[in-house]
Design a protein around this motif. Structure first.
Motif, short mmCIF file in Angstrom:
data_model
loop_
_atom_site.label_atom_id
_atom_site.label_comp_id
_atom_site.label_asym_id
_atom_site.label_seq_id
_atom_site.Cartn_x
_atom_site.Cartn_y
_atom_site.Cartn_z
N LEU A 91 3.51 -30.54 -6.67
CA LEU A 91 2.57 -29.63 -7.32
C LEU A 91 1.24 -29.51 -6.58
N GLY A 92 0.67 -30.62 -6.13
CA GLY A 92 -0.69 -30.58 -5.60
C GLY A 92 -0.87 -30.83 -4.12
N TRP A 93 0.22 -31.08 -3.40
CA TRP A 93 0.11 -31.38 -1.98
C TRP A 93 -0.50 -30.22 -1.19
N TRP A 94 -0.27 -29.00 -1.62
CA TRP A 94 -0.79 -27.84 -0.88
C TRP A 94 -2.31 -27.88 -0.78
N LEU A 95 -2.99 -28.46 -1.76
CA LEU A 95 -4.44 -28.64 -1.68
C LEU A 95 -4.81 -29.94 -0.96
N HIS A 96 -4.11 -31.01 -1.29
CA HIS A 96 -4.48 -32.34 -0.79
C HIS A 96 -4.11 -32.54 0.68
N GLU A 97 -3.15 -31.81 1.17
CA GLU A 97 -2.72 -31.95 2.57
C GLU A 97 -3.89 -31.82 3.53
N SER A 98 -4.83 -30.94 3.20
CA SER A 98 -6.00 -30.74 4.07
C SER A 98 -6.79 -32.02 4.26
N HIS A 99 -6.72 -32.91 3.30
CA HIS A 99 -7.46 -34.17 3.37
C HIS A 99 -6.81 -35.17 4.31
N HIS A 100 -5.53 -34.98 4.61
CA HIS A 100 -4.81 -35.86 5.53
C HIS A 100 -4.75 -35.27 6.93
N ARG A 101 -5.46 -34.22 7.17
CA ARG A 101 -5.58 -33.59 8.49
C ARG A 101 -7.02 -33.68 8.95
N GLU A 102 -7.23 -33.44 10.22
CA GLU A 102 -8.60 -33.42 10.74
C GLU A 102 -9.35 -32.24 10.12
N ARG A 103 -10.55 -32.49 9.66
CA ARG A 103 -11.34 -31.44 9.01
C ARG A 103 -12.14 -30.69 10.06
N SER A 104 -12.16 -29.38 9.92
CA SER A 104 -13.05 -28.57 10.76
C SER A 104 -14.01 -27.89 9.80
N GLY A 105 -15.27 -28.18 9.93
CA GLY A 105 -16.25 -27.62 9.02
C GLY A 105 -16.61 -28.61 7.92
#
Length: 175
Positions: A33-47
Motif C-alpha cells: 500500500l505505502g511503498w510507492w511513497l516510502h521508496e523515495s526514502h530508501h533512495r538517494e535524495r535530490s533536493g
C-alpha cells in the motif's frame, strides 16, 4: 481532567505512538500500500524533499484534529492531551530521524551516548536495504540491540542490500 492525568495521557500517547509508527512503517510503508511513497526514502535524495515526506502530513492530521477538537470544539481535555502527545512524538521523530540521522538540517550534533549511537546505527542498518523486503528495525525511539539487527539482516539473505560505496584509486600512470 487534572494536570497530572493530562501529563500521564500525554506521555502514554508518546509511548503508544512508537508502536503506531512501528506498525505503519513495517506494514504500510514497507507494504504494498505505502511503498510507492516510502521508496523515495530508501533512495538517494535530490533536493530538499522526497515523496516520503507526505507521511509527515498524513500523520499530522490526527494530531491537528484532536487539538482542534479539544481546544475549539469541546471534545474534552483528553483530545487536547492526546493530540499534543502525537505532535510531541512527531517532533521527537523529526529531531532524531531528519535532523540527527539524515542531517536534513545542518548541525554539529555528534551522537555520543550509547542510546543515540544505537538509534543511529539501527536506522543505518535499516537503510542498508533498498527494497521493501528484508529490512530490519522499524521503530525509532526504541531500537533492538545492533547485534540482533545485524543477525536478522544476515538471516534475511542478501537480497535488496545496498552495494557498499567504494572509492576506486586511480592506477599510477606509467611514464
Amino acid at each position: 481532567m487534572t494536570l497530572l492525568a493530562g501529563f500521564l495521557l500525554f506521555f502514554a500517547t508518546v509511548a503508544v505512538m512508537e508502536g503506531v509508527a512501528y506498525v505503519a512503517h513495517r506494514w504500510v510503508m514497507h507494504g504494498r500500500l505505502g511503498w510507492w511513497l516510502h521508496e523515495s526514502h530508501h533512495r538517494e535524495r535530490s533536493g530538499m524533499f522526497e515523496l516520503n515526506d507526505f507521511y509527515a502530513v498524513i500523520f499530522a492530521g490526527p494530531s491537528i484534529l484532536l487539538l482542534a477538537g479539544g481546544v475549539r470544539w469541546g471534545w474534552g481535555d483528553w483530545a487536547t492531551w492526546t493530540g499534543a502527545g502525537i505532535a510531541a512524538y512527531g517532533a521527537i521523530y523529526f529531531g532524531f530521524h531528519d535532523v540527527i540521522v539524515h542531517r536534513r538540517v545542518a548541525h554539529r550534533i555528534v551522537p555520543r551516548s550509547t542510546y543515540f549511537k544505537r538509534i543511529v546505527q539501527a536506522h543505518r542498518i535499516h537503510h542498508a536495504v533498498e527494497t521493501r523486503e528484508g529490512t530490519v528495525s522499524f521503530g525509532f525511539i526504541y531500537a533492538p540491540p545492533v547485534e540482533q539487527l545485524k543477525a536478522a539482516l544476515a538471516a534475511s539473505g542478501r537480497a535488496g542490500i545496498r552495494a557498499p560505496n567504494r572509492v576506486i584509486a586511480s592506477e599510477p600512470s606509467e611514464a
